[in-house]
Design a protein around this motif. Structure first.
Motif, PDB file in Angstrom:
ATOM      1  N   TRP A  59       0.926  -0.974   0.117  1.00 44.87           N
ATOM      2  CA  TRP A  59      -0.017  -0.106  -0.061  1.00 44.87           C
ATOM      3  C   TRP A  59       0.778   1.286   0.195  1.00 44.87           C
ATOM      4  CZ3 TRP A  59      -5.430   0.674   0.253  1.00 44.87           C
ATOM      5  CH2 TRP A  59      -6.299  -0.365   0.536  1.00 44.87           C
ATOM      6  N   LYS A  60       0.318   2.567  -0.669  1.00 43.96           N
ATOM      7  CA  LYS A  60       0.976   3.447  -0.848  1.00 43.96           C
ATOM      8  C   LYS A  60       0.127   4.867   0.070  1.00 43.96           C
ATOM      9  CE  LYS A  60       3.806   2.517  -4.807  1.00 43.96           C
ATOM     10  NZ  LYS A  60       4.989   2.713  -4.109  1.00 43.96           N
ATOM     11  N   ALA A  81      -3.110   3.974  -2.209  1.00 45.35           N
ATOM     12  CA  ALA A  81      -3.073   3.147  -3.398  1.00 45.35           C
ATOM     13  C   ALA A  81      -2.753   1.780  -3.011  1.00 45.35           C
ATOM     14  CB  ALA A  81      -2.207   3.547  -4.703  1.00 45.35           C
ATOM     15  N   LYS A  82      -3.307   0.695  -3.634  1.00 47.33           N
ATOM     16  CA  LYS A  82      -2.982  -0.785  -3.676  1.00 47.33           C
ATOM     17  C   LYS A  82      -2.303  -1.145  -4.730  1.00 47.33           C
ATOM     18  CE  LYS A  82      -4.624  -5.344  -2.236  1.00 47.33           C
ATOM     19  NZ  LYS A  82      -5.684  -6.356  -1.931  1.00 47.33           N
ATOM     20  N   VAL A  83      -1.053  -1.680  -4.570  1.00 49.55           N
ATOM     21  CA  VAL A  83      -0.352  -1.944  -5.814  1.00 49.55           C
ATOM     22  C   VAL A  83      -0.642  -3.503  -6.279  1.00 49.55           C
ATOM     23  CG1 VAL A  83       1.954  -2.452  -6.812  1.00 49.55           C
ATOM     24  CG2 VAL A  83       1.642  -0.518  -5.218  1.00 49.55           C
ATOM     25  N   ASP A 157       2.230  -0.053 -14.476  1.00 50.09           N
ATOM     26  CA  ASP A 157       1.818  -0.270 -13.375  1.00 50.09           C
ATOM     27  C   ASP A 157       0.362  -0.406 -13.245  1.00 50.09           C
ATOM     28  OD1 ASP A 157       4.226   0.159 -12.069  1.00 50.09           O
ATOM     29  OD2 ASP A 157       3.697   1.992 -11.335  1.00 50.09           O
ATOM     30  N   HIS A 158      -0.366  -1.222 -12.358  1.00 48.42           N
ATOM     31  CA  HIS A 158      -1.702  -1.544 -12.166  1.00 48.42           C
ATOM     32  C   HIS A 158      -1.876  -1.163 -10.822  1.00 48.42           C
ATOM     33  CE1 HIS A 158      -5.552  -4.225 -12.685  1.00 48.42           C
ATOM     34  NE2 HIS A 158      -5.700  -3.110 -12.291  1.00 48.42           N
ATOM     35  N   TRP A 159      -2.593  -0.176 -10.260  1.00 49.86           N
ATOM     36  CA  TRP A 159      -2.908   0.054  -9.072  1.00 49.86           C
ATOM     37  C   TRP A 159      -4.576   0.409  -8.924  1.00 49.86           C
ATOM     38  CZ3 TRP A 159       0.346   5.060  -7.274  1.00 49.86           C
ATOM     39  CH2 TRP A 159       1.734   4.649  -7.445  1.00 49.86           C
TER      40      TRP A 159
END
Length: 209
Positions: A59-60, A81-83, A157-159
């Motif tokens: 997580w960010k 954001a969940k990566v 990237d897919h977030w």
């Protein structure tokens, strides 16, 4: 009046009553679906801090790039954001850059929509590079929450990004998005170009529910 005629009249009246009751029930369910909506969205967004603490590697928490006096110093100054997939790239789009992105936007979970009501998407089902449509736009052309995420993503990237309503539509209703809605976006950054140059050909399209 004979018995047969009386029977059919009674049946018709009962059926009409059932239709009215069903309609009233549906209206009540629709109201309850979004009851206390602002409070529920506030609570949902506040709970994301626990997700960050419990899995900080995935997580960010990202501070909005904007200087918004209404959110300054508050938790709603951030997005979460969940990566889902990471490209481990080194470059991110700038505010003036053009991006090519696929996404699905949802509301927070409700009784009728446990995964969250999908209000807009550029792909249906699971994301597939071969079948997904995309949106071509400048980063600056998106709402603050969306633009903040893009400026921290790398190509590929897919977030799954959680955006407070203060960085999206706020106290206003937008289409099928109620006021005070935390928005959840699955975002895939496909590509970006510098200095706001446009992609060609134009391929933006959306699948609305």
């Amino acid at each position: 009046m004979n018995i047969r005629k009386l029977f059919w009249i009674t049946t018709l009246l009962l059926s009409m009553g059932a239709v009215v009751s069903c309609s009233e029930s549906d209206d009540e369910d629709a109201v309850n679906e979004f009851a206390n909506w602002q409070q529920r969205n506030d609570a949902f967004f506040a709970s994301l801090e626990d997700s960050l603490k419990n899995n900080s590697s995935q997580w960010k928490k990202i501070k909005s790039y904007t200087k918004n006096e209404e959110t300054a110093g508050l938790p709603t100054e951030y997005i979460y954001a969940k990566v889902i997939e990471s490209s481990y790239g080194s470059a991110s789009p700038l505010y003036s850059d053009s991006v090519r992105v696929a996404y699905r936007g949802r509301l927070i979970p409700t009784t009728t929509y446990p995964e969250g009501y999908v209000f807009e998407q550029t792909y249906v089902g699971n994301y597939s590079e071969e079948t997904a449509a995309v949106s071509d736009n400048t980063v600056s052309g998106f709402k603050d929450g969306f633009a903040t995420a893009l400026q921290h993503m790398q190509k590929g990237d897919h977030w799954r990004v959680y955006m407070p309503y203060q960085l999206m539509y706020g106290a206003s209703t937008s289409g099928s998005i109620p006021a005070y809605s935390v928005l959840i976006f699955d975002m895939i950054l496909i590509d970006f170009t510098s200095d706001g140059q446009s992609f060609y050909p134009w391929t933006s399209r959306k699948y609305n529910p």
